[in-house]
Enzyme design. Structure first.
Site, PDB file in Angstrom:
ATOM      1  N   TYR A 143     -24.785  63.375  23.499  1.00 59.03           N
ATOM      2  CA  TYR A 143     -25.424  62.639  22.868  1.00 59.03           C
ATOM      3  C   TYR A 143     -26.073  61.257  23.788  1.00 59.03           C
ATOM      4  CZ  TYR A 143     -21.667  60.102  20.969  1.00 59.03           C
ATOM      5  OH  TYR A 143     -20.544  59.192  21.021  1.00 59.03           O
ATOM      6  N   LYS A 147     -26.921  50.083  23.426  1.00 61.01           N
ATOM      7  CA  LYS A 147     -26.457  49.085  22.876  1.00 61.01           C
ATOM      8  C   LYS A 147     -27.959  48.348  22.323  1.00 61.01           C
ATOM      9  CE  LYS A 147     -22.132  49.012  23.269  1.00 61.01           C
ATOM     10  NZ  LYS A 147     -21.772  50.395  24.216  1.00 61.01           N
ATOM     11  N   SER A 221     -20.175  50.517  17.088  1.00 65.97           N
ATOM     12  CA  SER A 221     -21.296  51.280  16.756  1.00 65.97           C
ATOM     13  C   SER A 221     -22.093  50.883  15.399  1.00 65.97           C
ATOM     14  CB  SER A 221     -20.606  52.663  16.440  1.00 65.97           C
ATOM     15  OG  SER A 221     -20.057  53.241  17.596  1.00 65.97           O
TER      16      SER A 221
END
Length: 247
Positions: A143, A147, A221
C-alpha cells in the site's frame, strides 16, 4: 522551517500490477498459450540470473480481489533498468493479454539516524535493508501512504526531535512482528502520487491485519497517516505460472 530528515537510498523499485484479459487469452490455441508462457518465463529467468548475481531482486504474486490478477515487484540499481524491464515485458505475447491495473515507482529508503561519524553504507545490516533479497513468503501486502499536512496535523511542521520520538515509538510496534512480517519501505516523493510505498511479506496472511490494526492506534498513523489502496496476494512460484495461466 522544520528540518528535513536525511534518508539512505538503495535499489529503485517498481510495483507492476496487471489484470489478465481471460476472454482474449482463451481465444489462443493451447500451443499459442504455451509459447506465450514460455516466452514470459524466459524473461523471468533473466530476473533470476540478476538476483543470483545480487544485482537486484524481484517477487511475483497473484492478487486476491478485483483490483488486479498479478503483482510484480522489481528492485534494480537504476531507474533505467526498471524501464527496460517494463518495456521488455510489454513486448511479450503475454502482455498483449494483460491490462495495466496499477503501478508504483519508488526507491528503497531508510531514515538515517546514525551518528554523523559513522558511514551507513559500510554497515552490513543497513546494506541488507537497502539492497534486500525479497523473501519467498506465502503472502504480500502493498500500500502507498502519505504523512498528513492539514492544519495542526502537519507532520512536516513538527520539530525533528518530536518526529524522531514518534517514529521510534511507531517502529517498536513493527519490531514486535519480527520473524512474522518482513517490511520493505520505499520512498516515492517526486516519483509517484504518494510519499512512501509499504510492502509487507508474511507466511501467515493474518499478520498483516494484526500489524496494521495495532499501528492504527499509534499517533503516527492515527493522527498523521494517510493511506492509499491496499493490495494483498499469494506467492506465484515460477513453476506454477503455467498452471495459473492454464485454460
Amino acid at each position: 522551517m522544520s528540518e528535513a530528515t536525511t534518508t539512505l537510498d538503495g535499489w529503485y523499485c517498481l510495483h507492476d500490477l496487471r489484470s489478465i484479459d481471460w476472454a482474449a487469452w482463451k481465444t489462443l490455441s493451447s500451443d499459442e498459450r504455451g509459447q506465450a508462457v514460455s516466452e514470459f518465463l524466459n524473461v523471468v529467468e533473466k530476473w533470476n540470473d540478476v538476483a543470483a548475481a545480487k544485482k537486484g531482486s524481484h517477487a511475483m504474486y497473484t492478487v486476491v480481489g478485483q483490483k488486479a490478477d498479478i503483482m510484480l515487484m522489481i528492485l534494480r540499481p537504476t531507474m533505467e533498468e526498471l524501464n527496460e524491464i517494463e518495456t521488455e515485458l510489454n513486448k511479450t505475447t503475454l502482455a498483449e493479454y494483460m491490462v495495466p491495473a496499477y503501478s508504483y515507482v519508488s526507491v528503497v529508503e531508510l531514515s538515517n539516524y546514525l551518528p554523523a561519524d559513522e558511514d551507513p553504507y559500510q554497515n552490513p545490516q543497513i546494506l541488507a535493508r537497502l539492497y534486500p533479497e525479497l523473501p519467498k513468503a506465502n503472502h504480500i501486502c502493498f500500500y502507498p501512504m502519505d504523512k498528513r499536512r492539514q492544519g495542526d496535523d502537519n507532520w512536516y511542521m513538527l520539530p525533528m526531535e518530536e518526529r524522531k520520538k514518534m517514529m521510534y515509538s511507531h517502529s517498536k510496534i513493527g519490531r514486535q512482528y519480527a520473524g512474522k512480517v518482513r517490511q520493505v519501505i520505499s520512498g516515492s516523493v517526486g516519483f509517484d502520487d504518494f510519499e512512501w510505498g509499504v510492502t509487507l511479506f508474511a507466511d501467515d496472511v493474518l499478520q498483516f491485519k494484526k500489524l496494521i490494526y495495532e499501528m492504527r492506534f499509534d499517533e503516527v498513523s492515527a493522527r498523521y497517516g494517510e493511506f492509499g489502496t491496499f493490495f494483498v496476494g499469494n506467492i506465484l512460484p515460477d513453476e506454477k505460472v503455467e498452471k495459473f495461466l492454464h485454460i
